[in-house]
Design a protein around this motif. Structure first.
Motif, PDB file in Angstrom:
ATOM      1  N   PHE A 132       0.830  -1.201   0.000  1.00  0.00           N
ATOM      2  CA  PHE A 132       0.000   0.000   0.000  1.00  0.00           C
ATOM      3  C   PHE A 132       0.870   1.258   0.000  1.00  0.00           C
ATOM      4  CE2 PHE A 132      -3.536  -2.475   2.344  1.00  0.00           C
ATOM      5  CZ  PHE A 132      -4.036  -2.935   1.146  1.00  0.00           C
ATOM      6  N   ALA A 133       1.948   1.247   0.770  1.00  0.00           N
ATOM      7  CA  ALA A 133       2.831   2.409   0.844  1.00  0.00           C
ATOM      8  C   ALA A 133       3.533   2.658  -0.491  1.00  0.00           C
ATOM      9  CB  ALA A 133       3.862   2.212   1.959  1.00  0.00           C
ATOM     10  N   LEU A 134       3.799   1.596  -1.236  1.00  0.00           N
ATOM     11  CA  LEU A 134       4.500   1.724  -2.515  1.00  0.00           C
ATOM     12  C   LEU A 134       3.597   2.150  -3.673  1.00  0.00           C
ATOM     13  CD1 LEU A 134       6.859  -1.363  -2.379  1.00  0.00           C
ATOM     14  CD2 LEU A 134       7.518   1.045  -2.300  1.00  0.00           C
ATOM     15  N   TRP A 135       2.288   2.075  -3.491  1.00  0.00           N
ATOM     16  CA  TRP A 135       1.369   2.387  -4.581  1.00  0.00           C
ATOM     17  C   TRP A 135       1.588   3.781  -5.169  1.00  0.00           C
ATOM     18  CZ3 TRP A 135      -4.686   1.877  -4.086  1.00  0.00           C
ATOM     19  CH2 TRP A 135      -5.257   1.833  -5.371  1.00  0.00           C
ATOM     20  N   GLY A 181       9.702  16.986  -9.047  1.00  0.00           N
ATOM     21  CA  GLY A 181       9.108  17.325  -7.762  1.00  0.00           C
ATOM     22  C   GLY A 181       9.465  16.283  -6.733  1.00  0.00           C
ATOM     23  N   ASP A 182       8.793  16.374  -5.618  1.00  0.00           N
ATOM     24  CA  ASP A 182       9.074  15.454  -4.526  1.00  0.00           C
ATOM     25  C   ASP A 182       8.389  14.110  -4.704  1.00  0.00           C
ATOM     26  OD1 ASP A 182      10.584  17.401  -3.336  1.00  0.00           O
ATOM     27  OD2 ASP A 182       8.948  18.137  -2.087  1.00  0.00           O
ATOM     28  N   GLY A 183       7.511  14.006  -5.654  1.00  0.00           N
ATOM     29  CA  GLY A 183       6.777  12.763  -5.839  1.00  0.00           C
ATOM     30  C   GLY A 183       5.429  12.838  -5.150  1.00  0.00           C
ATOM     31  N   LEU A 184       4.767  11.719  -5.151  1.00  0.00           N
ATOM     32  CA  LEU A 184       3.435  11.615  -4.571  1.00  0.00           C
ATOM     33  C   LEU A 184       3.537  10.776  -3.323  1.00  0.00           C
ATOM     34  CD1 LEU A 184       0.417  12.204  -5.003  1.00  0.00           C
ATOM     35  CD2 LEU A 184       0.284  10.071  -6.274  1.00  0.00           C
ATOM     36  N   ASP A 185       2.911  11.210  -2.270  1.00  0.00           N
ATOM     37  CA  ASP A 185       2.981  10.482  -1.011  1.00  0.00           C
ATOM     38  C   ASP A 185       1.587  10.393  -0.413  1.00  0.00           C
ATOM     39  OD1 ASP A 185       4.275   9.099   0.970  1.00  0.00           O
ATOM     40  OD2 ASP A 185       5.047  10.861   2.002  1.00  0.00           O
ATOM     41  N   TRP A 186       1.399   9.381   0.405  1.00  0.00           N
ATOM     42  CA  TRP A 186       0.122   9.235   1.095  1.00  0.00           C
ATOM     43  C   TRP A 186      -0.029  10.375   2.095  1.00  0.00           C
ATOM     44  CZ3 TRP A 186      -3.448   6.262  -0.725  1.00  0.00           C
ATOM     45  CH2 TRP A 186      -3.165   5.039  -1.288  1.00  0.00           C
ATOM     46  N   VAL A 230     -10.437   4.106  -4.264  1.00  0.00           N
ATOM     47  CA  VAL A 230      -9.229   4.639  -3.633  1.00  0.00           C
ATOM     48  C   VAL A 230      -8.233   5.075  -4.707  1.00  0.00           C
ATOM     49  CG1 VAL A 230      -7.237   4.046  -2.197  1.00  0.00           C
ATOM     50  CG2 VAL A 230      -9.521   3.324  -1.506  1.00  0.00           C
ATOM     51  N   GLY A 231      -8.103   4.281  -5.763  1.00  0.00           N
ATOM     52  CA  GLY A 231      -7.211   4.652  -6.867  1.00  0.00           C
ATOM     53  C   GLY A 231      -7.646   5.937  -7.538  1.00  0.00           C
ATOM     54  N   ALA A 232      -8.956   6.111  -7.688  1.00  0.00           N
ATOM     55  CA  ALA A 232      -9.461   7.355  -8.275  1.00  0.00           C
ATOM     56  C   ALA A 232      -9.133   8.544  -7.376  1.00  0.00           C
ATOM     57  CB  ALA A 232     -10.963   7.256  -8.504  1.00  0.00           C
ATOM     58  N   ALA A 253      -3.559   2.814 -12.045  1.00  0.00           N
ATOM     59  CA  ALA A 253      -4.087   1.464 -12.293  1.00  0.00           C
ATOM     60  C   ALA A 253      -2.968   0.478 -12.603  1.00  0.00           C
ATOM     61  CB  ALA A 253      -5.094   1.497 -13.441  1.00  0.00           C
ATOM     62  N   MET A 254      -2.026   0.884 -13.459  1.00  0.00           N
ATOM     63  CA  MET A 254      -0.921  -0.021 -13.786  1.00  0.00           C
ATOM     64  C   MET A 254      -0.069  -0.311 -12.551  1.00  0.00           C
ATOM     65  SD  MET A 254       0.142   1.109 -17.693  1.00  0.00           S
ATOM     66  CE  MET A 254       1.722   1.569 -17.170  1.00  0.00           C
ATOM     67  N   ALA A 255       0.153   0.695 -11.723  1.00  0.00           N
ATOM     68  CA  ALA A 255       0.920   0.487 -10.496  1.00  0.00           C
ATOM     69  C   ALA A 255       0.172  -0.464  -9.562  1.00  0.00           C
ATOM     70  CB  ALA A 255       1.170   1.820  -9.796  1.00  0.00           C
ATOM     71  N   GLY A 256      -1.141  -0.279  -9.430  1.00  0.00           N
ATOM     72  CA  GLY A 256      -1.935  -1.161  -8.575  1.00  0.00           C
ATOM     73  C   GLY A 256      -1.934  -2.596  -9.065  1.00  0.00           C
ATOM     74  N   VAL A 257      -2.068  -2.772 -10.365  1.00  0.00           N
ATOM     75  CA  VAL A 257      -2.062  -4.127 -10.934  1.00  0.00           C
ATOM     76  C   VAL A 257      -0.693  -4.777 -10.747  1.00  0.00           C
ATOM     77  CG1 VAL A 257      -2.186  -5.430 -13.098  1.00  0.00           C
ATOM     78  CG2 VAL A 257      -3.951  -3.751 -12.546  1.00  0.00           C
TER      79      VAL A 257
END
Length: 161
Positions: free
Chosen positions: A51-54, A72-77, A108-110, A132-136
């Motif tokens: 989940f953290a890596l998504w 940028g710094d990226g996306l984080d939860w 959640v992905g949306a 979606a590709m990351a989740g799959v």
């Protein structure tokens, strides 16, 4: 990642692991409780890590696109993003059915797609494809790990009998 987000991700991982290990424990009545607890705890760590890596995996996929995202710094939860994930992991206990589970993860992905789109400058649909590709990819990977653990535990149980 803040401690609150880490705790929420571990809670989601624990819920997911309980949903995966419970059917195995029910089918195999002779499995010691200590082994079940170890499987649940290991599963919680693995699921929490997945989940953290998504978001990181989605960001990495977005960087690979020709219309590369702005640096940028990226996306984080954030707590706002991870709370629906915890809710979906708890409500969609895998025993309730894969379709409900899938629908909640799509939701959640949306929710994760909006911040990725804003952070990278990609269109919403492109960002949704990355999420979606990351989740799959992460789902297939963790399913492979689950099957390996089950195979090892079956072999281990047969050898001790």
């Amino acid at each position: 990642m803040t401690p609150a987000v880490a705790a929420l991700l571990m809670l989601a991982g624990l819920s997911e692991a309980l949903g995966r290990v419970t059917p195995v424990a029910v089918r195999r009545r002779g499995v010691p409780r200590s082994r079940i607890v170890r499987l649940v705890l290991a599963g919680a760590v693995v699921e929490g890590a997945v989940f953290a890596l998504w978001p990181l995996t989605a960001w990495t996929l977005a960087e690979l696109l020709p219309a590369s995202p702005s640096p940028g710094d990226g996306l984080d939860w954030t707590p706002g993003l991870v709370t629906p994930l915890v809710l979906s992991a708890v409500l969609a206990f895998p025993l309730l059915g894969p379709l409900l589970h899938l629908l909640l993860f799509v939701g959640v992905g949306a929710g994760l797609t909006g911040p990725l789109s804003a952070a990278t400058g990609l269109g919403w649909w492109t960002a949704a494809g990355c999420v979606a590709m990351a989740g799959v990819a992460l789902g297939v990977t963790v399913e492979g790990v689950r099957r390996l653990v089950v195979r090892i535990s079956v072999t281990d149980t047969a050898e001790t009998s």
